[in-house]
Design a protein around this motif. Structure first.
Motif, mmCIF file in Angstrom:
data_model
loop_
_atom_site.group_PDB
_atom_site.id
_atom_site.type_symbol
_atom_site.label_atom_id
_atom_site.label_comp_id
_atom_site.label_asym_id
_atom_site.label_seq_id
_atom_site.Cartn_x
_atom_site.Cartn_y
_atom_site.Cartn_z
ATOM 1 N N ALA A 1 0.767 -1.128 0.268
ATOM 2 C CA ALA A 1 0.160 -0.389 0.362
ATOM 3 C C ALA A 1 0.851 1.192 0.020
ATOM 4 N N LEU A 2 0.313 2.099 -0.779
ATOM 5 C CA LEU A 2 1.078 3.766 -1.247
ATOM 6 C C LEU A 2 0.587 4.622 -0.568
ATOM 7 N N GLY A 3 -0.162 3.953 0.814
ATOM 8 C CA GLY A 3 -1.397 5.128 1.369
ATOM 9 C C GLY A 3 -2.339 4.223 1.838
ATOM 10 N N PRO A 4 -3.110 4.185 2.494
ATOM 11 C CA PRO A 4 -4.528 3.503 3.123
ATOM 12 C C PRO A 4 -5.057 3.390 2.292
ATOM 13 N N ILE A 5 -5.663 2.335 2.094
ATOM 14 C CA ILE A 5 -6.323 1.592 1.442
ATOM 15 C C ILE A 5 -7.412 0.680 1.855
ATOM 16 N N GLU A 6 -8.312 0.537 0.639
ATOM 17 C CA GLU A 6 -9.488 -0.096 1.132
ATOM 18 C C GLU A 6 -9.534 -1.039 0.589
ATOM 19 N N ALA A 7 -10.254 -1.982 0.256
ATOM 20 C CA ALA A 7 -10.305 -3.619 -0.751
ATOM 21 C C ALA A 7 -11.305 -4.141 -0.579
ATOM 22 N N GLN A 8 -11.703 -4.925 -1.764
ATOM 23 C CA GLN A 8 -12.109 -6.374 -1.265
ATOM 24 C C GLN A 8 -11.491 -7.424 -1.857
ATOM 25 N N ILE A 9 -11.893 -8.230 -0.661
ATOM 26 C CA ILE A 9 -11.278 -9.751 -0.771
ATOM 27 C C ILE A 9 -12.010 -10.358 -0.650
ATOM 28 N N ILE A 10 -11.585 -11.157 -1.641
ATOM 29 C CA ILE A 10 -12.826 -12.784 -2.246
ATOM 30 C C ILE A 10 -11.374 -14.545 -2.082
ATOM 31 N N ALA A 11 -12.227 -15.134 -2.145
ATOM 32 C CA ALA A 11 -11.120 -16.307 -1.974
ATOM 33 C C ALA A 11 -11.115 -16.197 -2.910
ATOM 34 N N GLY A 12 -9.953 -17.508 -2.886
ATOM 35 C CA GLY A 12 -9.790 -17.961 -4.705
ATOM 36 C C GLY A 12 -11.047 -18.688 -5.045
ATOM 37 N N ASP A 13 -11.458 -20.203 -4.574
ATOM 38 C CA ASP A 13 -12.077 -20.990 -4.760
ATOM 39 C C ASP A 13 -13.135 -20.498 -4.732
ATOM 40 N N ALA A 14 -13.597 -19.066 -4.352
ATOM 41 C CA ALA A 14 -15.081 -18.593 -4.236
ATOM 42 C C ALA A 14 -14.915 -17.506 -5.828
ATOM 43 N N PHE A 15 -13.924 -17.287 -5.983
ATOM 44 C CA PHE A 15 -13.824 -16.294 -7.487
ATOM 45 C C PHE A 15 -13.573 -17.462 -8.653
ATOM 46 N N ARG A 16 -12.886 -18.934 -8.204
ATOM 47 C CA ARG A 16 -12.834 -19.620 -9.868
ATOM 48 C C ARG A 16 -13.775 -20.232 -10.233
ATOM 49 N N ARG A 17 -14.766 -20.251 -8.702
ATOM 50 C CA ARG A 17 -16.263 -20.950 -9.449
ATOM 51 C C ARG A 17 -17.170 -19.488 -10.153
ATOM 52 N N PHE A 18 -16.850 -18.483 -9.787
ATOM 53 C CA PHE A 18 -17.838 -17.437 -10.589
ATOM 54 C C PHE A 18 -17.636 -17.188 -11.573
ATOM 55 N N LEU A 19 -15.718 -17.178 -11.924
ATOM 56 C CA LEU A 19 -15.293 -17.296 -13.291
ATOM 57 C C LEU A 19 -15.795 -18.240 -14.265
ATOM 58 N N ALA A 20 -16.007 -19.679 -13.704
ATOM 59 C CA ALA A 20 -16.582 -20.872 -14.712
ATOM 60 C C ALA A 20 -18.159 -20.552 -15.012
ATOM 61 N N LEU A 21 -18.704 -19.530 -14.070
ATOM 62 C CA LEU A 21 -20.183 -19.265 -14.514
ATOM 63 C C LEU A 21 -20.070 -18.059 -15.060
ATOM 64 N N HIS A 22 -18.909 -17.096 -15.386
ATOM 65 C CA HIS A 22 -19.620 -16.274 -16.145
ATOM 66 C C HIS A 22 -18.143 -16.360 -17.211
ATOM 67 N N PRO A 23 -18.508 -16.320 -18.615
ATOM 68 C CA PRO A 23 -17.250 -16.319 -19.364
ATOM 69 C C PRO A 23 -17.283 -14.642 -19.955
ATOM 70 N N ARG A 24 -17.818 -14.271 -19.728
ATOM 71 C CA ARG A 24 -17.464 -12.707 -20.000
ATOM 72 C C ARG A 24 -16.729 -11.876 -18.748
ATOM 73 N N VAL A 25 -17.326 -12.515 -17.535
ATOM 74 C CA VAL A 25 -15.832 -11.823 -16.890
ATOM 75 C C VAL A 25 -14.615 -13.088 -16.739
ATOM 76 N N SER A 26 -14.147 -13.441 -17.026
ATOM 77 C CA SER A 26 -13.388 -14.507 -17.206
ATOM 78 C C SER A 26 -12.726 -14.137 -18.331
ATOM 79 N N GLY A 27 -13.629 -13.863 -19.331
ATOM 80 C CA GLY A 27 -12.672 -13.055 -20.612
ATOM 81 C C GLY A 27 -11.579 -11.701 -20.433
#
Length: 240
Positions: free
Chosen positions: A96-122
């Protein structure tokens, strides 16, 4: 060479519905300045979407203790996707260069989401491709350009009047007031060195040459660009 990149950030390329669905996969987290969001060599697999603030992406070099800054990422950027998609350790450190706010997503949840959403996977594949090409360009620059050329290129990039990144001078950016009469880069010499894969001593020597030719003026954590056009010519390899 490009530190800030020119691709549309991942979250900004999503539709409103896609963005809502992606954000629902994880939790919001705040980090203080200098915190490591991801660490090179770590075995974690979560992904990070920057909501506010800026981070550096860096890797260790063969020169003990020194790091090479590969990029600077800001709001909307997706980070850590490689470790989420394969079992290998993290390939870089995100700080972080300064204070950061971020969304943290588990890897397995992200992989499942990409498998169901090909446009986002692209979109993820497009981002990976862009960053790999950018990394190839950086490696080519390290091998073929002098320290002076690399420094001139980096200063030209970071001092751009339209820049809204973390190194833009006060007053820069589309929603700010008048920009300064001359572009300014607000970085210390060791930080500049880390962005071009050089030693601090080599950067100090190159800055001295630029000062002698009245192309820049330096101060405490500051490089003022006096002659942007000549600096750009040096970045392209032209000699005076």
């Amino acid at each position: 060479m490009g530190l800030l990149g020119n691709e549309l950030a991942f979250a900004h390329a999503l539709t409103a519905q896609e963005r809502e669905s992606v954000m629902a996969l994880g939790n919001r987290k705040r980090y203080p300045a200098d915190a490591h969001l991801l660490t090179e060599g770590d075995r974690s697999s979560h992904v990070v979407i920057i909501l506010q603030g800026w981070v550096t992406v860096s890797v260790a070099t063969d020169r003990g203790g020194t790091r090479l800054i590969l990029g600077v990422r800001g709001p909307g950027e997706l980070l850590g996707e490689m470790a989420a998609l394969d079992p290998h350790p993290r390939s870089a450190t995100v700080r972080a260069l300064g204070p950061i706010e971020a969304q943290i997503i588990a890897g397995d949840a992200f992989r499942r989401f990409l498998a169901l959403h090909p446009r986002v996977s692209g979109l993820v594949i497009r981002q990976l491709t862009f960053r790999l090409r950018s990394a190839d360009q950086e490696r080519s620059a390290l091998a073929s350009l002098t320290v002076l050329q690399r420094l001139a290129s980096r200063l030209s990039e970071l001092s751009g009047a339209e820049s809204s990144g973390p190194y833009a001078p006060a007053g820069a950016g589309p929603s700010a007031g008048p920009v300064p009469a001359r572009p300014v880069v607000q970085l210390a010499q060791d930080e500049l060195a880390a962005t071009i894969g050089a030693t601090r001593e080599a950067v100090a020597k190159a800055l001295r040459l630029l000062r002698d030719q009245n192309i820049v003026r330096t101060g405490n954590r500051l490089v003022e660009i006096l002659d942007p056009e000549l600096l750009a010519l040096l970045a392209e390899g032209h000699q005076e």
